[in-house]
Design a protein around this motif. Structure first.
Motif, PDB file in Angstrom:
ATOM      1  N   LEU A 118       0.830  -1.200   0.000  1.00 18.79           N
ATOM      2  CA  LEU A 118       0.000   0.000   0.000  1.00 18.79           C
ATOM      3  C   LEU A 118       0.869   1.255   0.000  1.00 18.79           C
ATOM      4  CD1 LEU A 118      -2.631  -1.080   2.703  1.00 18.79           C
ATOM      5  CD2 LEU A 118      -2.874  -1.173   0.213  1.00 18.79           C
ATOM      6  N   PRO A 119       0.321   2.381  -0.448  1.00 16.16           N
ATOM      7  CA  PRO A 119       1.077   3.645  -0.425  1.00 16.16           C
ATOM      8  C   PRO A 119       1.104   4.242   0.985  1.00 16.16           C
ATOM      9  CG  PRO A 119      -1.104   4.024  -1.314  1.00 16.16           C
ATOM     10  CD  PRO A 119      -0.985   2.532  -1.120  1.00 16.16           C
ATOM     11  N   VAL A 120       1.761   3.529   1.884  1.00 18.49           N
ATOM     12  CA  VAL A 120       1.842   3.930   3.289  1.00 18.49           C
ATOM     13  C   VAL A 120       3.303   4.158   3.651  1.00 18.49           C
ATOM     14  CG1 VAL A 120       1.396   3.216   5.674  1.00 18.49           C
ATOM     15  CG2 VAL A 120      -0.218   2.607   3.885  1.00 18.49           C
ATOM     16  N   SER A 121       3.574   5.192   4.404  1.00 20.12           N
ATOM     17  CA  SER A 121       4.933   5.476   4.850  1.00 20.12           C
ATOM     18  C   SER A 121       5.525   4.260   5.552  1.00 20.12           C
ATOM     19  CB  SER A 121       4.931   6.677   5.797  1.00 20.12           C
ATOM     20  OG  SER A 121       6.167   6.788   6.480  1.00 20.12           O
ATOM     21  N   ARG A 122       6.745   3.896   5.195  1.00 17.99           N
ATOM     22  CA  ARG A 122       7.390   2.734   5.804  1.00 17.99           C
ATOM     23  C   ARG A 122       7.627   2.938   7.301  1.00 17.99           C
ATOM     24  NH1 ARG A 122       5.486   0.685   1.948  1.00 17.99           N
ATOM     25  NH2 ARG A 122       6.612  -0.282   0.211  1.00 17.99           N
ATOM     26  N   THR A 123       7.808   4.167   7.716  1.00 24.92           N
ATOM     27  CA  THR A 123       8.022   4.450   9.133  1.00 24.92           C
ATOM     28  C   THR A 123       6.717   4.373   9.910  1.00 24.92           C
ATOM     29  OG1 THR A 123       9.865   5.907   8.563  1.00 24.92           O
ATOM     30  CG2 THR A 123       8.946   6.149  10.761  1.00 24.92           C
ATOM     31  N   ALA A 124       5.606   4.666   9.246  1.00 27.19           N
ATOM     32  CA  ALA A 124       4.327   4.797   9.944  1.00 27.19           C
ATOM     33  C   ALA A 124       3.855   3.488  10.559  1.00 27.19           C
ATOM     34  CB  ALA A 124       3.266   5.322   8.983  1.00 27.19           C
ATOM     35  N   VAL A 125       4.136   2.359   9.923  1.00 28.46           N
ATOM     36  CA  VAL A 125       3.602   1.083  10.410  1.00 28.46           C
ATOM     37  C   VAL A 125       4.212   0.701  11.760  1.00 28.46           C
ATOM     38  CG1 VAL A 125       3.318  -1.362   9.912  1.00 28.46           C
ATOM     39  CG2 VAL A 125       3.049   0.320   8.085  1.00 28.46           C
ATOM     40  N   PRO A 126       5.542   0.593  11.883  1.00 34.80           N
ATOM     41  CA  PRO A 126       6.087   0.293  13.218  1.00 34.80           C
ATOM     42  C   PRO A 126       5.853   1.423  14.211  1.00 34.80           C
ATOM     43  CG  PRO A 126       7.859   0.722  11.645  1.00 34.80           C
ATOM     44  CD  PRO A 126       6.605   0.629  10.862  1.00 34.80           C
ATOM     45  N   LEU A 127       5.848   2.678  13.738  1.00 41.40           N
ATOM     46  CA  LEU A 127       5.587   3.801  14.644  1.00 41.40           C
ATOM     47  C   LEU A 127       4.179   3.730  15.211  1.00 41.40           C
ATOM     48  CD1 LEU A 127       6.519   6.448  15.920  1.00 41.40           C
ATOM     49  CD2 LEU A 127       5.731   7.637  13.853  1.00 41.40           C
ATOM     50  N   GLY A 128       3.215   3.353  14.375  1.00 39.54           N
ATOM     51  CA  GLY A 128       1.843   3.200  14.849  1.00 39.54           C
ATOM     52  C   GLY A 128       1.735   2.117  15.909  1.00 39.54           C
ATOM     53  N   GLN A 129       2.463   1.019  15.717  1.00 40.31           N
ATOM     54  CA  GLN A 129       2.447  -0.049  16.716  1.00 40.31           C
ATOM     55  C   GLN A 129       3.029   0.437  18.035  1.00 40.31           C
ATOM     56  OE1 GLN A 129       4.371  -3.753  15.589  1.00 40.31           O
ATOM     57  NE2 GLN A 129       4.593  -4.377  17.722  1.00 40.31           N
ATOM     58  N   ALA A 130       4.151   1.158  17.968  1.00 41.44           N
ATOM     59  CA  ALA A 130       4.783   1.662  19.190  1.00 41.44           C
ATOM     60  C   ALA A 130       3.888   2.668  19.895  1.00 41.44           C
ATOM     61  CB  ALA A 130       6.141   2.288  18.850  1.00 41.44           C
ATOM     62  N   ALA A 131       3.237   3.550  19.130  1.00 40.38           N
ATOM     63  CA  ALA A 131       2.375   4.564  19.729  1.00 40.38           C
ATOM     64  C   ALA A 131       1.144   3.928  20.368  1.00 40.38           C
ATOM     65  CB  ALA A 131       1.969   5.586  18.675  1.00 40.38           C
ATOM     66  N   ALA A 132       0.546   2.936  19.707  1.00 35.03           N
ATOM     67  CA  ALA A 132      -0.629   2.267  20.261  1.00 35.03           C
ATOM     68  C   ALA A 132      -0.286   1.542  21.549  1.00 35.03           C
ATOM     69  CB  ALA A 132      -1.201   1.287  19.239  1.00 35.03           C
ATOM     70  N   ASP A 133       0.867   0.905  21.579  1.00 37.81           N
ATOM     71  CA  ASP A 133       1.307   0.230  22.797  1.00 37.81           C
ATOM     72  C   ASP A 133       1.446   1.229  23.937  1.00 37.81           C
ATOM     73  OD1 ASP A 133       2.793  -2.445  23.885  1.00 37.81           O
ATOM     74  OD2 ASP A 133       3.807  -0.646  24.615  1.00 37.81           O
ATOM     75  N   LEU A 134       1.924   2.421  23.618  1.00 32.53           N
ATOM     76  CA  LEU A 134       2.104   3.458  24.628  1.00 32.53           C
ATOM     77  C   LEU A 134       0.752   3.886  25.210  1.00 32.53           C
ATOM     78  CD1 LEU A 134       4.744   4.748  25.601  1.00 32.53           C
ATOM     79  CD2 LEU A 134       4.238   6.699  24.146  1.00 32.53           C
ATOM     80  N   VAL A 135      -0.260   4.012  24.343  1.00 32.41           N
ATOM     81  CA  VAL A 135      -1.595   4.396  24.807  1.00 32.41           C
ATOM     82  C   VAL A 135      -2.167   3.326  25.740  1.00 32.41           C
ATOM     83  CG1 VAL A 135      -3.971   4.826  24.063  1.00 32.41           C
ATOM     84  CG2 VAL A 135      -2.073   5.818  22.791  1.00 32.41           C
ATOM     85  N   VAL A 136      -2.054   2.067  25.340  1.00 29.25           N
ATOM     86  CA  VAL A 136      -2.575   0.966  26.156  1.00 29.25           C
ATOM     87  C   VAL A 136      -1.827   0.890  27.487  1.00 29.25           C
ATOM     88  CG1 VAL A 136      -2.852  -1.542  26.278  1.00 29.25           C
ATOM     89  CG2 VAL A 136      -3.350  -0.336  24.151  1.00 29.25           C
ATOM     90  N   THR A 137      -0.512   1.076  27.452  1.00 29.98           N
ATOM     91  CA  THR A 137       0.282   1.027  28.678  1.00 29.98           C
ATOM     92  C   THR A 137      -0.103   2.161  29.626  1.00 29.98           C
ATOM     93  OG1 THR A 137       2.148   0.017  27.526  1.00 29.98           O
ATOM     94  CG2 THR A 137       2.618   1.108  29.617  1.00 29.98           C
ATOM     95  N   ALA A 138      -0.289   3.357  29.086  1.00 33.90           N
ATOM     96  CA  ALA A 138      -0.673   4.497  29.921  1.00 33.90           C
ATOM     97  C   ALA A 138      -2.012   4.232  30.609  1.00 33.90           C
ATOM     98  CB  ALA A 138      -0.735   5.768  29.084  1.00 33.90           C
ATOM     99  N   ALA A 139      -2.959   3.662  29.860  1.00 37.51           N
ATOM    100  CA  ALA A 139      -4.265   3.350  30.450  1.00 37.51           C
ATOM    101  C   ALA A 139      -4.137   2.282  31.529  1.00 37.51           C
ATOM    102  CB  ALA A 139      -5.232   2.892  29.358  1.00 37.51           C
ATOM    103  N   GLY A 140      -3.272   1.290  31.306  1.00 39.50           N
ATOM    104  CA  GLY A 140      -3.100   0.214  32.278  1.00 39.50           C
ATOM    105  C   GLY A 140      -2.356   0.638  33.528  1.00 39.50           C
TER     106      GLY A 140
END
Length: 260
Positions: free
Chosen positions: A94-116
């Protein structure tokens, strides 16, 4: 930059939706640290020289950091799962930034961790743990925890992309449970034999744990420790910067080139 922000937000949403669609795993990962806090605080605490309440005050920051270090395991497993189930290959077309995919995973993990972190701290308060320092220090401790988690997730993402199977990633991820045991997260490092104390004090977990304890006002910085522990905030920031500088670019490159 706009493309990265747009794609990164989309990948963040994907990862959060992924967590929402797997509530069992989400509940398990959020309740495990609380279970460990109850077990270590009341079972191990009764066998140590520290009185129970004092040990629980010592333990809460250590378990917070150990949970943050668990980002290596979660990052590894999620990256390996996407890689070996073909999701990464589909995203790569897909026409998606190569950095965005792992960055999105790291950012989502951060949100879940903050909530926990919120229920964990509430249980700690119920067990007698208190913030003895300033509000600014407590905010700094939480920020440092999230920064360390972010750095650890990048380590896990890289290792997950490097793994040859989901099973191998799971086994290697489980082995990371040993890392907090080789630190001062659960016990003071001062009582360890000389060589083992050196290993523990150069473990990044020890620097972050000491910094969080100091910022929360739960325990002073030990004397005669190795540099990262003797200067815990500076040592923690140095470790986080090093981990992100090494593993974030490596993970992006690995994602962009695929499995070889």
């Amino acid at each position: 930059m706009n493309t990265l922000a747009h794609d990164g937000t989309a990948m963040l949403g994907r990862q959060l939706q992924r967590a929402r669609n797997n509530p069992g795993l989400l509940v398990l990962t959020q309740t495990m640290p609380i279970t460990m806090l109850l077990f270590f605080g009341y079972v191990f605490g009764s066998a140590l020289a520290m009185p129970g309440a004092e040990y629980r005050s010592f333990l809460v920051p250590g378990l917070l950091v150990a949970t943050a270090a668990g980002g290596v395991m979660t990052g590894m497993f999620q990256a390996a799962q996407d890689t070996h189930r073909g999701v990464t290959d589909r995203l790569r077309t897909l026409p998606v930034s190569r950095t965005a995919v792992p960055l999105g995973q790291a950012a989502a993990d951060l949100v879940v961790t903050a909530a926990g972190t919120v229920p964990f701290l509430l249980v700690g308060l119920a067990m007698g743990w208190r913030i003895e320092g300033s509000a600014a220090g407590a905010a700094g401790a939480v920020a440092l925890l999230l920064l360390f988690r972010f750095a650890c997730v990048w380590v896990g993402i890289f290792l997950g992309l490097l793994s040859r199977s989901e099973e191998a990633a799971g086994q290697l991820g489980g082995a990371t449970f040993v890392l907090p045991l080789l630190s001062n997260a659960y016990i003071p490092a001062e009582g360890l034999p000389g060589w083992l104390r050196a290993v523990a004090e150069w473990n990044p977990i020890s620097a972050v744990t000491t910094a969080v304890r100091d910022l929360f006002g739960n325990a002073p910085v030990p004397e005669g420790a190795a540099w990262p522990v003797a200067h815990p905030v500076a040592g923690s920031l140095a470790w986080c910067a090093l981990l992100v500088a090494v593993f974030a670019p490596a993970a992006v490159r690995r994602y962009a080139h695929g499995i070889r």
